[in-house]
Design a protein around this motif. Structure first.
Motif, PDB file in Angstrom:
ATOM      1  N   LEU A 137     -22.097 -74.653 -45.169  1.00 12.62           N
ATOM      2  CA  LEU A 137     -23.349 -74.717 -44.433  1.00 12.62           C
ATOM      3  C   LEU A 137     -24.528 -74.056 -45.136  1.00 12.62           C
ATOM      4  CD1 LEU A 137     -24.873 -75.674 -41.980  1.00 12.62           C
ATOM      5  CD2 LEU A 137     -24.105 -73.622 -40.784  1.00 12.62           C
ATOM      6  N   PRO A 138     -24.408 -72.791 -45.593  1.00 18.55           N
ATOM      7  CA  PRO A 138     -25.579 -72.192 -46.224  1.00 18.55           C
ATOM      8  C   PRO A 138     -25.972 -72.914 -47.498  1.00 18.55           C
ATOM      9  CG  PRO A 138     -24.035 -70.506 -45.663  1.00 18.55           C
ATOM     10  CD  PRO A 138     -23.378 -71.833 -45.396  1.00 18.55           C
ATOM     11  N   GLU A 139     -24.996 -73.422 -48.238  1.00 17.32           N
ATOM     12  CA  GLU A 139     -25.340 -74.176 -49.434  1.00 17.32           C
ATOM     13  C   GLU A 139     -26.194 -75.369 -49.037  1.00 17.32           C
ATOM     14  OE1 GLU A 139     -24.895 -73.447 -52.602  1.00 17.32           O
ATOM     15  OE2 GLU A 139     -23.927 -71.595 -52.014  1.00 17.32           O
ATOM     16  N   THR A 140     -25.816 -76.028 -47.961  1.00 14.28           N
ATOM     17  CA  THR A 140     -26.579 -77.168 -47.495  1.00 14.28           C
ATOM     18  C   THR A 140     -27.989 -76.733 -47.088  1.00 14.28           C
ATOM     19  OG1 THR A 140     -24.565 -78.213 -46.711  1.00 14.28           O
ATOM     20  CG2 THR A 140     -26.620 -79.069 -45.835  1.00 14.28           C
ATOM     21  N   ILE A 173     -13.198 -60.536 -37.144  1.00 10.60           N
ATOM     22  CA  ILE A 173     -13.036 -61.731 -37.985  1.00 10.60           C
ATOM     23  C   ILE A 173     -14.260 -62.636 -37.852  1.00 10.60           C
ATOM     24  CG2 ILE A 173     -11.692 -63.849 -38.318  1.00 10.60           C
ATOM     25  CD1 ILE A 173      -9.225 -62.120 -37.419  1.00 10.60           C
ATOM     26  N   LEU A 174     -14.710 -62.838 -36.627  1.00 13.84           N
ATOM     27  CA  LEU A 174     -15.889 -63.677 -36.407  1.00 13.84           C
ATOM     28  C   LEU A 174     -17.136 -63.048 -37.021  1.00 13.84           C
ATOM     29  CD1 LEU A 174     -15.209 -64.874 -32.751  1.00 13.84           C
ATOM     30  CD2 LEU A 174     -14.951 -66.200 -34.869  1.00 13.84           C
ATOM     31  N   SER A 175     -17.231 -61.725 -36.958  1.00 13.25           N
ATOM     32  CA  SER A 175     -18.366 -61.033 -37.587  1.00 13.25           C
ATOM     33  C   SER A 175     -18.358 -61.242 -39.098  1.00 13.25           C
ATOM     34  CB  SER A 175     -18.322 -59.532 -37.284  1.00 13.25           C
ATOM     35  OG  SER A 175     -18.574 -59.292 -35.929  1.00 13.25           O
ATOM     36  N   ILE A 176     -17.179 -61.161 -39.700  1.00 14.61           N
ATOM     37  CA  ILE A 176     -17.058 -61.392 -41.144  1.00 14.61           C
ATOM     38  C   ILE A 176     -17.504 -62.808 -41.480  1.00 14.61           C
ATOM     39  CG2 ILE A 176     -15.398 -61.673 -43.037  1.00 14.61           C
ATOM     40  CD1 ILE A 176     -13.784 -59.341 -41.719  1.00 14.61           C
ATOM     41  N   CYS A 177     -17.017 -63.770 -40.718  1.00 13.01           N
ATOM     42  CA  CYS A 177     -17.364 -65.173 -40.970  1.00 13.01           C
ATOM     43  C   CYS A 177     -18.861 -65.404 -40.835  1.00 13.01           C
ATOM     44  CB  CYS A 177     -16.597 -66.099 -40.031  1.00 13.01           C
ATOM     45  SG  CYS A 177     -14.825 -66.151 -40.374  1.00 13.01           S
ATOM     46  N   MET A 208     -13.338 -70.062 -49.827  1.00 12.78           N
ATOM     47  CA  MET A 208     -13.705 -68.787 -49.201  1.00 12.78           C
ATOM     48  C   MET A 208     -14.967 -68.932 -48.353  1.00 12.78           C
ATOM     49  SD  MET A 208     -14.730 -65.094 -50.933  1.00 12.78           S
ATOM     50  CE  MET A 208     -13.214 -64.916 -51.823  1.00 12.78           C
ATOM     51  N   PHE A 209     -15.984 -69.558 -48.910  1.00 13.30           N
ATOM     52  CA  PHE A 209     -17.257 -69.658 -48.212  1.00 13.30           C
ATOM     53  C   PHE A 209     -17.450 -71.041 -47.614  1.00 13.30           C
ATOM     54  CE2 PHE A 209     -17.897 -66.360 -51.443  1.00 13.30           C
ATOM     55  CZ  PHE A 209     -18.249 -65.303 -50.624  1.00 13.30           C
ATOM     56  N   ASN A 262     -15.421 -69.135 -44.473  1.00 10.31           N
ATOM     57  CA  ASN A 262     -14.657 -70.189 -43.828  1.00 10.31           C
ATOM     58  C   ASN A 262     -13.556 -69.537 -42.969  1.00 10.31           C
ATOM     59  OD1 ASN A 262     -12.817 -72.229 -43.252  1.00 10.31           O
ATOM     60  ND2 ASN A 262     -12.821 -73.057 -45.318  1.00 10.31           N
ATOM     61  N   TYR A 263     -13.565 -69.779 -41.677  1.00  6.02           N
ATOM     62  CA  TYR A 263     -12.598 -69.181 -40.748  1.00  6.02           C
ATOM     63  C   TYR A 263     -11.161 -69.516 -41.132  1.00  6.02           C
ATOM     64  CZ  TYR A 263     -10.426 -67.856 -36.306  1.00  6.02           C
ATOM     65  OH  TYR A 263      -9.626 -67.283 -35.339  1.00  6.02           O
ATOM     66  N   ALA A 264     -10.907 -70.745 -41.524  1.00  8.10           N
ATOM     67  CA  ALA A 264      -9.545 -71.154 -41.912  1.00  8.10           C
ATOM     68  C   ALA A 264      -9.087 -70.401 -43.156  1.00  8.10           C
ATOM     69  CB  ALA A 264      -9.481 -72.662 -42.141  1.00  8.10           C
ATOM     70  N   TRP A 265     -10.020 -70.111 -44.056  1.00  8.44           N
ATOM     71  CA  TRP A 265      -9.664 -69.374 -45.261  1.00  8.44           C
ATOM     72  C   TRP A 265      -9.270 -67.944 -44.919  1.00  8.44           C
ATOM     73  CZ3 TRP A 265     -11.560 -64.910 -47.511  1.00  8.44           C
ATOM     74  CH2 TRP A 265     -11.012 -64.582 -48.746  1.00  8.44           C
ATOM     75  N   ILE A 266     -10.081 -67.284 -44.100  1.00  3.19           N
ATOM     76  CA  ILE A 266      -9.786 -65.882 -43.798  1.00  3.19           C
ATOM     77  C   ILE A 266      -8.513 -65.747 -42.965  1.00  3.19           C
ATOM     78  CG2 ILE A 266     -11.108 -65.489 -41.674  1.00  3.19           C
ATOM     79  CD1 ILE A 266     -12.109 -62.888 -43.131  1.00  3.19           C
ATOM     80  N   MET A 267      -8.268 -66.685 -42.079  1.00  2.00           N
ATOM     81  CA  MET A 267      -7.082 -66.619 -41.215  1.00  2.00           C
ATOM     82  C   MET A 267      -5.801 -67.024 -41.941  1.00  2.00           C
ATOM     83  SD  MET A 267      -8.054 -65.366 -38.369  1.00  2.00           S
ATOM     84  CE  MET A 267      -6.644 -65.668 -37.328  1.00  2.00           C
TER      85      MET A 267
END
Length: 120
Positions: A70-73, A45-49, A66-67, A55-60
């Protein structure tokens, strides 16, 4: 979670094999996770994130987007510094989501173009 992982994989346009390579599991493991036959480990899960900036909360739990933002920033900061327009940003973002193998092909192509230009 299995449906969200499949949704993510489809949204980034990867096969189960390509997705598995990016997160360090086999395509069979990805298939079993997507069918709900196997729960992904916390490490997976952490590798996917990390790999896809999910977003960890989204996947869990399906909470939020979904995303992660941070990268957008970061991408916005780079775009501002280098005066990138929306197409530039889309190209950079799409490139970052490619598999390592596909990035290698593009880098070789661009390398050949730039080397040829320098030789002319």
């Amino acid at each position: 979670m299995d449906e969200r992982i499949k949704e993510l994989r489809m949204s980034v346009g990867l096969s189960q094999k390509e997705f598995g390579v990016r997160i360090g599991v086999s395509d069979t493991a990805v298939s079993k996770i997507e069918r709900g036959e196997r729960n992904p480990s916390e490490q997976t899960i952490l590798s996917i994130c990390r790999e896809f900036n999910v977003n960890y909360a989204w996947i869990m739990e399906g909470l939020g987007e979904m995303f992660s933002d941070l990268p957008e920033t970061l991408l916005d900061q780079v775009a501002e510094e280098y005066h990138l327009d929306e197409l530039d940003k889309k190209i950079v973002k799409s490139y970052m989501q490619l598999t390592e193998e596909k990035r290698k092909v593009i880098k070789e192509y661009l390398h050949n173009i730039f080397i040829n230009e320098k030789d002319d």
